[in-house]
Enzyme design. Structure first.
Site, mmCIF file in Angstrom:
data_model
loop_
_atom_site.group_PDB
_atom_site.id
_atom_site.type_symbol
_atom_site.label_atom_id
_atom_site.label_comp_id
_atom_site.label_asym_id
_atom_site.label_seq_id
_atom_site.Cartn_x
_atom_site.Cartn_y
_atom_site.Cartn_z
ATOM 1 N N LYS A 155 0.920 -1.175 0.096
ATOM 2 C CA LYS A 155 0.091 0.062 0.052
ATOM 3 C C LYS A 155 1.015 1.233 -0.116
ATOM 4 O O LYS A 155 0.374 2.253 -0.632
ATOM 5 C CB LYS A 155 -1.050 -0.124 1.341
ATOM 6 C CG LYS A 155 -2.145 -1.087 1.107
ATOM 7 C CD LYS A 155 -2.803 -1.390 2.165
ATOM 8 C CE LYS A 155 -3.622 -2.641 1.881
ATOM 9 N NZ LYS A 155 -4.582 -3.124 3.294
ATOM 10 N N GLN A 190 -4.730 -1.663 9.414
ATOM 11 C CA GLN A 190 -4.653 -3.093 8.545
ATOM 12 C C GLN A 190 -5.307 -4.238 9.608
ATOM 13 O O GLN A 190 -4.966 -4.333 10.758
ATOM 14 C CB GLN A 190 -3.252 -3.406 8.438
ATOM 15 C CG GLN A 190 -2.859 -4.764 7.803
ATOM 16 C CD GLN A 190 -3.421 -4.796 6.367
ATOM 17 O OE1 GLN A 190 -3.236 -3.875 5.540
ATOM 18 N NE2 GLN A 190 -4.083 -5.923 5.825
ATOM 19 N N ASP A 235 -11.528 2.239 3.563
ATOM 20 C CA ASP A 235 -11.502 0.720 3.159
ATOM 21 C C ASP A 235 -12.999 0.169 2.941
ATOM 22 O O ASP A 235 -13.267 -0.524 2.620
ATOM 23 C CB ASP A 235 -11.005 -0.081 4.443
ATOM 24 C CG ASP A 235 -9.708 -0.834 4.385
ATOM 25 O OD1 ASP A 235 -9.199 -0.973 3.168
ATOM 26 O OD2 ASP A 235 -9.062 -1.000 5.575
#
Ligand code: NAP
Length: 283
Positions: A52, A96, A119
């Site tokens: 990322k 995460q 997300d």
């Protein structure tokens, strides 16, 4: 012989488009920043976080790394998220997953400001998807829509069968296909006639999380087959949820593993970051 949907190329195209857009916005004084939080040092998470950060650097998005020790408490994590929520310089916040067992993931997801939830996991964004309002959408299913659209595959009026109902893949996937006017069937571990339902699908999206589970007997001639799964087989080679060599001759389009759905997730995350910046800076 199926047409192979080249996720690597489509993801590269999207990243190139975003890179140009970010450069254009920078020229008029807008820059984009993503905060990436990792708690603990799970090796798979470290790889995802590293990828990322690399994608951010390529596109021109600033990334702030928060690498927190495994013992970080939920309160400490929530305090960092609150600080990032308040920081106008930060457009996207990503925590995460999975988090260590002592931290409640639902509370952490709900703590991220929905406007920075790149997300697309916050209940407000999930709710927006359900009722057809604007909001961030989970990156893997959003990427699959791009794979279909950029391969000129018609969705409207098609029967789409989604195998899997997870919050991250199956459920948002089904809602997105519904939004695109497909007729959608969702299957899960309690579905009694899986093979029969799958073999009626014009578009079969497999997110079952079981290596090489779906063979030719589940697939209608000429179906579009999207394989979301990603696993290591007994020879340590990457494979999906679909038995590719068996299904490919029957399908009209198919995604390979690797190089299909996988690369799209990060591309859509980057897209969500740019969208977050455009909404917050009104550009
Ligand atoms: P998950 O949370 O394990 O969900 C699996 C789903 O499959 C569940 O809804 C489960 O049903 C259903 N299922 C399990 N066994 C079944 C069976 N025998 N028949 C019918 N349905 C069955 O997995 P996920 O997070 O959605 O991920 C799915 C796959 O995609 C995994 O291989 C994962 O690694 C991969 N993935 C890839 C990406 C990417 O970027 N390429 C991103 C995310 C996930 P129940 O709900 O009844 O348990």
């Amino acid at each position: 012989m199926a047409n192979i949907i080249d996720g690597k190329q489509i993801s590269a195209d999207i990243k190139e488009e975003l890179k140009q857009e970010v450069a254009r916005l920078k020229e008029v004084g807008h820059s984009c920043c993503l905060a990436v939080i990792q708690v603990g040092s799970d090796p798979a998470s470290s790889v995802y976080v590293g990828n990322k950060k690399k994608a951010c650097a390529y596109i021109g998005i600033e990334s702030l790394a928060y690498e927190l020790p495994e013992e970080t408490t939920e309160e400490e994590l929530l305090a960092i998220i609150e600080q990032l929520n308040q920081d106008d310089h930060v457009h996207g916040i990503l925590c995460q997953l999975p988090l260590p067992k002592h931290i409640n993931e639902d509370r952490v997801i709900a703590a991220i400001s929905p406007e920075k939830d790149v997300d697309g996991f916050h209940p407000q964004n999930v709710g927006a998807l359900v009722i057809g309002q604007k909001g961030f959408v989970s990156c893997t299913p959003a990427g699959i829509i791009q794979l279909l659209k950029r391969s000129n595959i018609d969705i409207a009026g098609k029967h789409c069968v989604v195998i899997g109902r997870s919050n991250i893949v199956g459920k948002p996937m089904a809602l997105l296909m519904l939004r695109e006017n497909a007729t959608v069937t969702v299957c899960h571990s309690k579905t009694s006639n899986l093979k029969e339902l799958c073999s009626q699908a014009d578009i079969l999206i497999v997110a079952i999380g079981k290596p090489r589970f779906i063979g030719a007997e589940y697939v209608k001639d000429g179906a579009v087959v999207i394989d979301v799964g990603i696993h290591r087989d007994e020879n340590n080679k990457l494979c999906g949820d679909v038995r590719y060599e068996e299904v490919e001759p029957k399908a009209s389009y198919i995604t390979p593993v690797p190089g299909g759905v996988g690369p799209m997730t990060i591309a859509m995350l980057m897209n969500n970051c740019v969208e977050a910046m455009k909404s917050s800076d009104l550009c």
